[in-house]
Structure formats: structure tokens, C-alpha cells
Scaffold this active site. Structure first.
Site, PDB file in Angstrom:
ATOM      1  N   LYS A 183      -9.182  -0.272  -6.003  1.00 43.68           N
ATOM      2  CA  LYS A 183      -9.218   0.356  -4.682  1.00 43.68           C
ATOM      3  C   LYS A 183     -10.548   1.042  -4.480  1.00 43.68           C
ATOM      4  O   LYS A 183     -10.964   1.871  -5.294  1.00 43.68           O
ATOM      5  CB  LYS A 183      -8.070   1.384  -4.575  1.00 43.68           C
ATOM      6  CG  LYS A 183      -8.028   2.177  -3.279  1.00 43.68           C
ATOM      7  CD  LYS A 183      -7.588   1.328  -2.091  1.00 43.68           C
ATOM      8  CE  LYS A 183      -7.691   2.090  -0.772  1.00 43.68           C
ATOM      9  NZ  LYS A 183      -6.583   2.985  -0.523  1.00 43.68           N
ATOM     10  N   ASP A 238       1.324   2.556   3.541  1.00 49.78           N
ATOM     11  CA  ASP A 238       0.466   3.732   3.312  1.00 49.78           C
ATOM     12  C   ASP A 238       1.308   5.009   3.347  1.00 49.78           C
ATOM     13  O   ASP A 238       0.800   6.085   3.691  1.00 49.78           O
ATOM     14  CB  ASP A 238      -0.683   3.804   4.331  1.00 49.78           C
ATOM     15  CG  ASP A 238      -1.806   4.723   3.864  1.00 49.78           C
ATOM     16  OD1 ASP A 238      -1.869   5.042   2.657  1.00 49.78           O
ATOM     17  OD2 ASP A 238      -2.615   5.136   4.713  1.00 49.78           O
ATOM     18  N   HIS A 274     -10.502   1.136   1.519  1.00 46.48           N
ATOM     19  CA  HIS A 274     -10.293   2.111   2.594  1.00 46.48           C
ATOM     20  C   HIS A 274     -11.499   1.953   3.501  1.00 46.48           C
ATOM     21  O   HIS A 274     -12.592   2.406   3.167  1.00 46.48           O
ATOM     22  CB  HIS A 274     -10.178   3.539   2.049  1.00 46.48           C
ATOM     23  CG  HIS A 274      -9.942   4.543   3.135  1.00 46.48           C
ATOM     24  ND1 HIS A 274      -8.755   5.214   3.298  1.00 46.48           N
ATOM     25  CD2 HIS A 274     -10.740   4.953   4.153  1.00 46.48           C
ATOM     26  CE1 HIS A 274      -8.838   6.001   4.365  1.00 46.48           C
ATOM     27  NE2 HIS A 274     -10.030   5.868   4.895  1.00 46.48           N
ATOM     28  N   HIS A 330      -4.750  -0.706   5.727  1.00 44.80           N
ATOM     29  CA  HIS A 330      -4.339   0.052   6.914  1.00 44.80           C
ATOM     30  C   HIS A 330      -5.313  -0.078   8.088  1.00 44.80           C
ATOM     31  O   HIS A 330      -5.887   0.909   8.542  1.00 44.80           O
ATOM     32  CB  HIS A 330      -4.082   1.530   6.586  1.00 44.80           C
ATOM     33  CG  HIS A 330      -5.104   2.176   5.679  1.00 44.80           C
ATOM     34  ND1 HIS A 330      -6.436   2.210   5.959  1.00 44.80           N
ATOM     35  CD2 HIS A 330      -4.949   2.815   4.497  1.00 44.80           C
ATOM     36  CE1 HIS A 330      -7.067   2.848   4.998  1.00 44.80           C
ATOM     37  NE2 HIS A 330      -6.182   3.217   4.085  1.00 44.80           N
ATOM     38  N   HIS A 351       1.552   5.341  -1.655  1.00 43.52           N
ATOM     39  CA  HIS A 351       1.203   6.527  -2.458  1.00 43.52           C
ATOM     40  C   HIS A 351       2.493   7.165  -2.964  1.00 43.52           C
ATOM     41  O   HIS A 351       3.408   7.423  -2.181  1.00 43.52           O
ATOM     42  CB  HIS A 351       0.436   7.547  -1.609  1.00 43.52           C
ATOM     43  CG  HIS A 351      -0.850   7.007  -1.096  1.00 43.52           C
ATOM     44  ND1 HIS A 351      -2.033   7.095  -1.795  1.00 43.52           N
ATOM     45  CD2 HIS A 351      -1.143   6.332   0.046  1.00 43.52           C
ATOM     46  CE1 HIS A 351      -2.997   6.517  -1.100  1.00 43.52           C
ATOM     47  NE2 HIS A 351      -2.485   6.031   0.013  1.00 43.52           N
ATOM     48  N   HIS A 354       0.871  -1.200   0.000  1.00 40.11           N
ATOM     49  CA  HIS A 354       0.000   0.000   0.000  1.00 40.11           C
ATOM     50  C   HIS A 354       0.897   1.236   0.000  1.00 40.11           C
ATOM     51  O   HIS A 354       1.472   1.597   1.026  1.00 40.11           O
ATOM     52  CB  HIS A 354      -0.912   0.012   1.225  1.00 40.11           C
ATOM     53  CG  HIS A 354      -1.908   1.128   1.199  1.00 40.11           C
ATOM     54  ND1 HIS A 354      -3.252   0.915   1.357  1.00 40.11           N
ATOM     55  CD2 HIS A 354      -1.780   2.460   0.994  1.00 40.11           C
ATOM     56  CE1 HIS A 354      -3.894   2.075   1.266  1.00 40.11           C
ATOM     57  NE2 HIS A 354      -3.003   3.030   1.056  1.00 40.11           N
TER      58      HIS A 354
HETATM   59 ZN   LIG Z   1      -3.567   5.026   1.472  1.00 44.64          ZN
END
Ligand SMILES: [Zn+2]
Length: 347
Positions: free
Chosen positions: A100, A248, A137, A175, A15, A13
Site C-alpha cells: 500500500k 475503506d 491512496h 477508494h 481497516h 480495502h
Molecule cells: Zn483506507
């Protein structure tokens, strides 16, 4: 033990942003991890295979000479308009590993997210049929629900009904931050797993308010109470293959964090593996780190465990208070800036 050698880990995960921001952070991940699942919440969001492959090319082009070999996998952004046909195309694309689900408004650049899962029925059916993973999420976005309760409410209001409708859908609860989520994933039937970040293993919500307001500890889902952190430590080190590494890591400039409406996200990429090692070492479970960081995620995504290795070495240092960002035009503050670090990645 002063040196720990493990198969090259994967970050399930991540970004990376795009453009100069991406170019200034991707190397940190590429030096520590063999593969990563890159999140699609750009502006505009990455909604098609074509966009994902173009983004992947930009990532590969940004890698330095020492970072070649890093293999980014892509997640596509599920929207109300995602077609079953696009899901099938994604399922046939080896570089795309997942969709996602962002409930609309849940976090950074999530305003194109799903407003109502019933609108995604055909896409979800195609995912179930093709074995495409859905990363979620897991927070409700109803502003009436307390921000600390949004993950637990998501399980009852969204996840359980979704899994009742699509029992064969493969899901990663991203997460996880609560005992409720840890318990659910540990016990649920069917194909479900969860990623856990370094910040949710290391810190509870007191860190947000230690001596003042601490924007660099603000992420979504937000840090929780200590019993929740203890529950995450327990499952992360339990040897259950359902729990694996996903940082994350979410870069935002120092300015964008330190303002009257600061962005959510912790930037952990530079020291993520050292931080995880510190967590496992603290619990006397270093022998379990390789499963969590290098094996269980690969197994869930049907990929081989890396044949390369990394070495983590015990040794005291202090995490930088800031690092250059966007070609040095801005600064970025890493997770746990200024704090001592007991492990290093040997390069
Ligand atoms: Zn994230």
C-alpha cells in the site's frame, strides 16, 4: 425481488486497527464478507511479512465461533526503505496480496508513508517483476493543493509518471472519488483497477454540512460534488471488471471523530453490503451487484470466486446511532447512522 443471493463478497480495502478496537469490529466484516484485504496503517506500520503474519494471527484469534472461515489477506506498508528483497518475500507469501502506497501525511497514520517515489525504485521494480499489486491512496499531499482537487492532481503528478516508468506494475487506485479517477481507470491501458466505498456512492459533499458540521461523513479522500458521485455510480454499475468493492471501513471512536480536529474515516462494516445493495437497487442494477462485490476483485487478485453465498433481503430498518467499541469502553458511530436502510443481510 425480495431476496438476493450472491456469492459471498470480499472487501478489498478494510481497516481493522488492532487490540480491543480490532476485536470489537472484525466480526461485522467477518459475518458479511468471505475475505478482506486488511490495510497496514497501524502504529507502528506493518512493513514486513513477519509483522503482517503476526497481525493476521491476531485477527484470526479475535474471530468469534460464528465468524470462523473469514480469510484476511494482508497489505504491507510501502516506505522509503522497503527493500526489493522484502517485496520478493511478500510475493512468495500467499497471505500477502499487496503493498500500500500512502503518500506521507495523506491520511490516518500515514506519516511513515513515501516521501518521494524515486526512493522506492528497487521495491517497485520488484513488484512489477513478481506481479505484486500496488494499492495506492491516490491523493497528493501538497497543502497548496485544494483538498477537493488532490485526487485529480495525483493522476497527473504521480500515477501517470509512475505507470510510464513501470508499465507492467499492477495497480489498484483505492477508494476513487472523482470523475477524473473513474475516467482514468476505465480508459487506461495495462493492469489497473479501482475500489469504490459505499459513502462515495451514496453521498456527495453536501452531507458533510447538512444542517451543521457532520464529522461522521468525513473521510479521506473527502466526499466530492454530485457529478463525481454520478460518475462513480456509472462505473460501479457498468459491468467493467476494473471497478470492485472496497469499503475503506475505518473505525474511530465517537470521541475521536467529534472533536476540534476529528479523525478521517467512515465506519461502514456493519451495514456495508446492505448499503451497496441499496445503491444498486436504486439504479435498477441489482443483477450487477454480484460482479462488483463478489467476482471482479477476486479475479483481479487471482483468487477463486467464493462458493459460499449470502442472502440480502429487502426490508425497512434504521441504522443504529452508535455501537459499542473497545469492549464497550467507547462508542462508534456507523456510516449513515439514524438513516433508513432498505436491505438486510440475512444471517
Ligand atoms: Zn483506507
Amino acid at each position: 425481488m425480495n431476496d438476493l443471493v450472491i456469492p459471498k463478497p470480499d472487501d478489498w480495502h478494510l481497516h481493522l486497527r488492532d487490540g480491543r478496537a480490532m476485536a470489537s469490529v472484525v466480526g461485522y466484516t467477518a459475518r458479511s464478507f468471505g475475505r478482506a484485504l486488511v490495510m497496514p496503517n497501524l502504529r507502528p506500520p506493518v512493513v514486513s511479512v513477519e509483522m503482517a503474519l503476526a497481525y493476521r494471527d491476531r485477527i484470526l484469534k479475535a474471530l468469534g465461533p460464528a465468524e470462523q472461515g473469514f480469510n484476511p489477506y494482508m497489505a504491507l506498508y510501502l516506505t522509503d526503505n522497503t527493500s526489493a528483497q522484502e517485496v520478493r518475500r511478500a510475493a512468495e507469501t500467499p497471505e500477502v496480496l499487496a503493498y500500500k502506497l500512502y503518500p506521507a501525511g495523506a491520511t490516518t497514520n500515514s506519516d511513515s508513508g513515501v516521501t518521494d517515489l524515486s526512493r522506492c525504485h528497487a521495491a517497485l521494480e520488484a513488484m512489477q517483476e513478481t506481479g505484486m499489486v500496488l494499492c495506492v491512496h491516490g491523493e497528493v499531499t501538497d497543502h497548496q493543493v485544494d483538498v477537493f482537487d488532490r485526487e485529480a492532481r495525483f493522476i497527473e503528478d504521480v500515477l501517470i509518471p509512475l505507470r510510464a516508468t513501470f508499465p507492467g506494475l499492477r495497480i489498484v487506485f483505492e477508494h476513487v472519488t472523482t470523475k477524473e479517477a473513474a475516467d482514468y481507470v476505465r480508459q487506461a491501458e495495462g493492469s489497473i483497477a479501482a475500489t469504490i466505498t459505499p459513502q462515495h456512492l451514496l453521498f456527495n459533499r453536501n452531507s458533510l454540512f447538512k444542517g451543521g458540521l457532520r464529522p461522521h461523513y468525513y473521510c479521506l479522500p473527502v466526499l466530492k460534488r454530485e457529478p463525481h458521485r454520478q460518475a462513480l455510480l456509472q462505473v460501479a454499475t457498468s459491468g467493467s471488471p476494473r471497478f470492485f468493492l472496497g469499503t475503506d471501513s475505518a473505525p474511530h471512536s465517537k470521541d475521536a471523530k467529534e472533536m476540534d480536529c476529528g479523525c478521517a474515516g467512515c465506519f461502514s462494516a456493519p451495514h456495508a453490503m446492505a448499503l451497496y445493495a441499496q445503491v444498486f437497487d436504486g439504479l435498477g442494477c441489482l443483477d450487477r451487484l454480484a460482479d462488483f462485490a463478489s467476482r471482479f476483485g477476486a479475479q483481479f487478485y487471482g483468487l477463486p470466486v467464493s462458493e459460499q453465498t449470502i442472502t440480502l433481503t429487502r426490508g425497512q430498518s434504521t441504522i443504529e446511532t452508535s455501537l459499542p467499541y473497545e469492549d464497550g469502553d467507547a462508542q462508534i458511530v456507523p456510516l449513515a447512522a439514524g438513516e433508513p436502510l432498505g436491505w438486510q443481510l440475512s444471517l
